[in-house]
Design a protein around this motif. Structure first.
Motif, PDB file in Angstrom:
ATOM      1  N   ARG A  89       0.842  -1.187   0.000  1.00 32.89           N
ATOM      2  CA  ARG A  89       0.000   0.000   0.000  1.00 32.89           C
ATOM      3  C   ARG A  89       0.879   1.239   0.000  1.00 32.89           C
ATOM      4  NH1 ARG A  89      -3.232   1.120   4.918  1.00 32.89           N
ATOM      5  NH2 ARG A  89      -3.615   3.279   4.529  1.00 32.89           N
ATOM      6  N   MET A  90       0.603   2.134  -0.952  1.00 33.99           N
ATOM      7  CA  MET A  90       1.355   3.369  -1.088  1.00 33.99           C
ATOM      8  C   MET A  90       0.401   4.478  -1.511  1.00 33.99           C
ATOM      9  SD  MET A  90       4.106   4.363  -4.049  1.00 33.99           S
ATOM     10  CE  MET A  90       5.529   3.559  -3.414  1.00 33.99           C
ATOM     11  N   GLN A  91       0.625   5.666  -0.977  1.00 33.76           N
ATOM     12  CA  GLN A  91      -0.152   6.833  -1.378  1.00 33.76           C
ATOM     13  C   GLN A  91       0.807   7.799  -2.067  1.00 33.76           C
ATOM     14  OE1 GLN A  91      -2.015   8.881   1.892  1.00 33.76           O
ATOM     15  NE2 GLN A  91      -3.574   9.785   0.582  1.00 33.76           N
ATOM     16  N   ILE A  92       0.466   8.202  -3.294  1.00 35.55           N
ATOM     17  CA  ILE A  92       1.311   9.131  -4.050  1.00 35.55           C
ATOM     18  C   ILE A  92       0.621  10.497  -4.119  1.00 35.55           C
ATOM     19  CG2 ILE A  92       2.473   7.350  -5.394  1.00 35.55           C
ATOM     20  CD1 ILE A  92       0.555   7.988  -7.721  1.00 35.55           C
ATOM     21  N   PHE A  93       1.444  11.554  -4.164  1.00 35.95           N
ATOM     22  CA  PHE A  93       0.941  12.927  -4.185  1.00 35.95           C
ATOM     23  C   PHE A  93       1.576  13.684  -5.348  1.00 35.95           C
ATOM     24  CE2 PHE A  93       0.531  11.402   0.071  1.00 35.95           C
ATOM     25  CZ  PHE A  93      -0.675  11.917   0.522  1.00 35.95           C
ATOM     26  N   GLU A  94       0.798  14.563  -5.910  1.00 40.12           N
ATOM     27  CA  GLU A  94       1.235  15.351  -7.063  1.00 40.12           C
ATOM     28  C   GLU A  94       2.335  16.350  -6.695  1.00 40.12           C
ATOM     29  OE1 GLU A  94      -1.157  17.420 -10.703  1.00 40.12           O
ATOM     30  OE2 GLU A  94      -1.976  17.656  -8.685  1.00 40.12           O
ATOM     31  N   ARG A  95       2.297  16.882  -5.473  1.00 35.77           N
ATOM     32  CA  ARG A  95       3.270  17.893  -5.066  1.00 35.77           C
ATOM     33  C   ARG A  95       4.000  17.474  -3.793  1.00 35.77           C
ATOM     34  NH1 ARG A  95      -0.892  22.521  -5.660  1.00 35.77           N
ATOM     35  NH2 ARG A  95      -0.561  22.544  -3.429  1.00 35.77           N
ATOM     36  N   GLU A  96       5.057  18.192  -3.473  1.00 33.68           N
ATOM     37  CA  GLU A  96       5.825  17.937  -2.253  1.00 33.68           C
ATOM     38  C   GLU A  96       4.959  18.150  -1.016  1.00 33.68           C
ATOM     39  OE1 GLU A  96       9.286  20.437  -2.509  1.00 33.68           O
ATOM     40  OE2 GLU A  96      10.315  19.013  -3.817  1.00 33.68           O
ATOM     41  N   ASN A  97       5.395  17.581   0.116  1.00 35.88           N
ATOM     42  CA  ASN A  97       4.725  17.711   1.413  1.00 35.88           C
ATOM     43  C   ASN A  97       3.293  17.189   1.404  1.00 35.88           C
ATOM     44  OD1 ASN A  97       6.949  18.900   2.831  1.00 35.88           O
ATOM     45  ND2 ASN A  97       6.559  20.758   1.632  1.00 35.88           N
ATOM     46  N   PHE A  98       3.047  16.158   0.606  1.00 36.77           N
ATOM     47  CA  PHE A  98       1.751  15.468   0.559  1.00 36.77           C
ATOM     48  C   PHE A  98       0.601  16.385   0.149  1.00 36.77           C
ATOM     49  CE2 PHE A  98       4.303  13.804   4.215  1.00 36.77           C
ATOM     50  CZ  PHE A  98       4.886  12.767   3.512  1.00 36.77           C
ATOM     51  N   LEU A  99       0.875  17.258  -0.802  1.00 35.89           N
ATOM     52  CA  LEU A  99      -0.132  18.201  -1.294  1.00 35.89           C
ATOM     53  C   LEU A  99      -0.545  17.851  -2.717  1.00 35.89           C
ATOM     54  CD1 LEU A  99       1.476  21.505   0.041  1.00 35.89           C
ATOM     55  CD2 LEU A  99      -0.465  20.271   1.016  1.00 35.89           C
ATOM     56  N   GLY A 100      -1.650  18.450  -3.140  1.00 36.77           N
ATOM     57  CA  GLY A 100      -2.148  18.233  -4.494  1.00 36.77           C
ATOM     58  C   GLY A 100      -2.924  16.933  -4.608  1.00 36.77           C
ATOM     59  N   GLN A 101      -3.202  16.574  -5.818  1.00 35.93           N
ATOM     60  CA  GLN A 101      -3.933  15.338  -6.106  1.00 35.93           C
ATOM     61  C   GLN A 101      -3.211  14.145  -5.478  1.00 35.93           C
ATOM     62  OE1 GLN A 101      -5.203  13.020 -10.167  1.00 35.93           O
ATOM     63  NE2 GLN A 101      -4.518  15.099 -10.378  1.00 35.93           N
ATOM     64  N   SER A 102      -3.980  13.180  -4.939  1.00 36.24           N
ATOM     65  CA  SER A 102      -3.358  11.990  -4.367  1.00 36.24           C
ATOM     66  C   SER A 102      -4.138  10.746  -4.773  1.00 36.24           C
ATOM     67  CB  SER A 102      -3.291  12.095  -2.841  1.00 36.24           C
ATOM     68  OG  SER A 102      -4.568  11.950  -2.274  1.00 36.24           O
ATOM     69  N   HIS A 103      -3.419   9.630  -4.790  1.00 33.57           N
ATOM     70  CA  HIS A 103      -4.020   8.340  -5.139  1.00 33.57           C
ATOM     71  C   HIS A 103      -3.332   7.250  -4.334  1.00 33.57           C
ATOM     72  CE1 HIS A 103      -6.264   9.970  -8.530  1.00 33.57           C
ATOM     73  NE2 HIS A 103      -5.195  10.695  -8.763  1.00 33.57           N
ATOM     74  N   GLU A 104      -4.087   6.190  -4.075  1.00 34.02           N
ATOM     75  CA  GLU A 104      -3.531   5.059  -3.348  1.00 34.02           C
ATOM     76  C   GLU A 104      -3.258   3.915  -4.316  1.00 34.02           C
ATOM     77  OE1 GLU A 104      -5.078   2.154   0.105  1.00 34.02           O
ATOM     78  OE2 GLU A 104      -4.918   4.269   0.669  1.00 34.02           O
ATOM     79  N   LEU A 105      -2.111   3.280  -4.131  1.00 36.48           N
ATOM     80  CA  LEU A 105      -1.722   2.134  -4.952  1.00 36.48           C
ATOM     81  C   LEU A 105      -1.628   0.890  -4.071  1.00 36.48           C
ATOM     82  CD1 LEU A 105       1.192   3.791  -6.931  1.00 36.48           C
ATOM     83  CD2 LEU A 105      -0.957   3.035  -7.904  1.00 36.48           C
ATOM     84  N   VAL A 106      -2.084  -0.230  -4.601  1.00 34.71           N
ATOM     85  CA  VAL A 106      -1.916  -1.517  -3.935  1.00 34.71           C
ATOM     86  C   VAL A 106      -1.302  -2.538  -4.888  1.00 34.71           C
ATOM     87  CG1 VAL A 106      -3.744  -1.158  -2.239  1.00 34.71           C
ATOM     88  CG2 VAL A 106      -4.287  -2.215  -4.444  1.00 34.71           C
ATOM     89  N   ASP A 107      -1.060  -2.109  -6.130  1.00 30.87           N
ATOM     90  CA  ASP A 107      -0.447  -2.987  -7.126  1.00 30.87           C
ATOM     91  C   ASP A 107       0.454  -2.160  -8.042  1.00 30.87           C
ATOM     92  OD1 ASP A 107      -2.367  -1.567  -8.501  1.00 30.87           O
ATOM     93  OD2 ASP A 107      -3.312  -3.305  -9.412  1.00 30.87           O
ATOM     94  N   ASP A 108       1.090  -2.798  -8.991  1.00 29.96           N
ATOM     95  CA  ASP A 108       1.994  -2.123  -9.918  1.00 29.96           C
ATOM     96  C   ASP A 108       1.226  -1.108 -10.762  1.00 29.96           C
ATOM     97  OD1 ASP A 108       3.728  -4.004  -8.915  1.00 29.96           O
ATOM     98  OD2 ASP A 108       3.912  -5.138 -10.767  1.00 29.96           O
ATOM     99  N   CYS A 109       1.913  -0.052 -11.171  1.00 31.78           N
ATOM    100  CA  CYS A 109       1.320   0.947 -12.054  1.00 31.78           C
ATOM    101  C   CYS A 109       2.334   1.255 -13.157  1.00 31.78           C
ATOM    102  CB  CYS A 109       0.963   2.212 -11.290  1.00 31.78           C
ATOM    103  SG  CYS A 109       0.229   3.485 -12.328  1.00 31.78           S
ATOM    104  N   GLU A 110       2.018   0.873 -14.367  1.00 30.90           N
ATOM    105  CA  GLU A 110       2.936   1.016 -15.497  1.00 30.90           C
ATOM    106  C   GLU A 110       3.078   2.460 -15.977  1.00 30.90           C
ATOM    107  OE1 GLU A 110       3.712  -1.194 -19.732  1.00 30.90           O
ATOM    108  OE2 GLU A 110       2.463  -2.160 -18.228  1.00 30.90           O
TER     109      GLU A 110
END
Length: 174
Positions: A89-110
């Motif tokens: 489980r990973m959460q990615i953010f569009e900008r630094e410091n966990f700001l902007g658009q975010s999405h959670e990943l639980v599998d590979d993303c090409e």
């Protein structure tokens, strides 16, 4: 138990030293490292001390020449990747410091940009598992190893010019 052996010369020649855990600075053991053999487990090797610089993922096998997997200079540090028995489980953010658009990943993303319509990925939280992030779609280009923790700025991890475009889980196949 994981084990990697580093050699000072190409083709497994010269002085050597084996590791079963992280090593932040190989110069304490070898003057340089130009080949290695991964006997078990998975490791990330770096071209700078203290787990900095370009990173390369190595699984069980023989690497008779450090340039065969893209490294230009000697291997300077290595990190053992523990086997993961849990979920990912990973959460990615569009900008630094966990700001902007975010999405959670639980599998590979090409392709992060295509899948989530994000302009960039500049910070992330790794809640579970161990991951490899790549600068190009399709798991290509320079990569970065991420273990559980918070990464407020991807650029502060020693890859200031790297744009992250794909991400892959490190599965228990090491």
């Amino acid at each position: 138990m994981s084990k990697i052996i580093f050699y000072e010369e190409r083709n497994f020649k010269g002085r050597h030293h084996e590791f079963m855990s992280d090593c932040p600075d190989m110069s304490s053991f070898l003057s340089r490292c130009l080949s290695c053999r991964v006997e078990s487990g998975c490791f990330v090797v770096y071209d700078q001390p203290d787990f900095l610089g370009n990173q390369y993922f190595l699984r069980r096998g023989e690497y008779s020449d450090h340039t065969s997997f893209g490294m230009r200079d000697s291997i300077r540090s290595c990190r053992l990747i523990p086997q993961n028995q849990s979920s990912f489980r990973m959460q990615i953010f569009e900008r630094e410091n966990f700001l902007g658009q975010s999405h959670e990943l639980v599998d590979d993303c090409e392709n992060i940009m295509e899948r989530f319509r994000m302009s960039d990925c500049q910070s992330c939280r790794v809640m579970d598992g161990h991951w490899l992030m790549y600068e190009q779609p399709g798991f290509r280009g320079r990569m970065m190893y991420l273990r559980p923790g918070e990464y407020r700025s991807i650029r502060e991890l020693g890859q200031s010019s790297m744009r992250l475009s794909s991400v892959r889980r490190i599965l228990d196949s090491c």
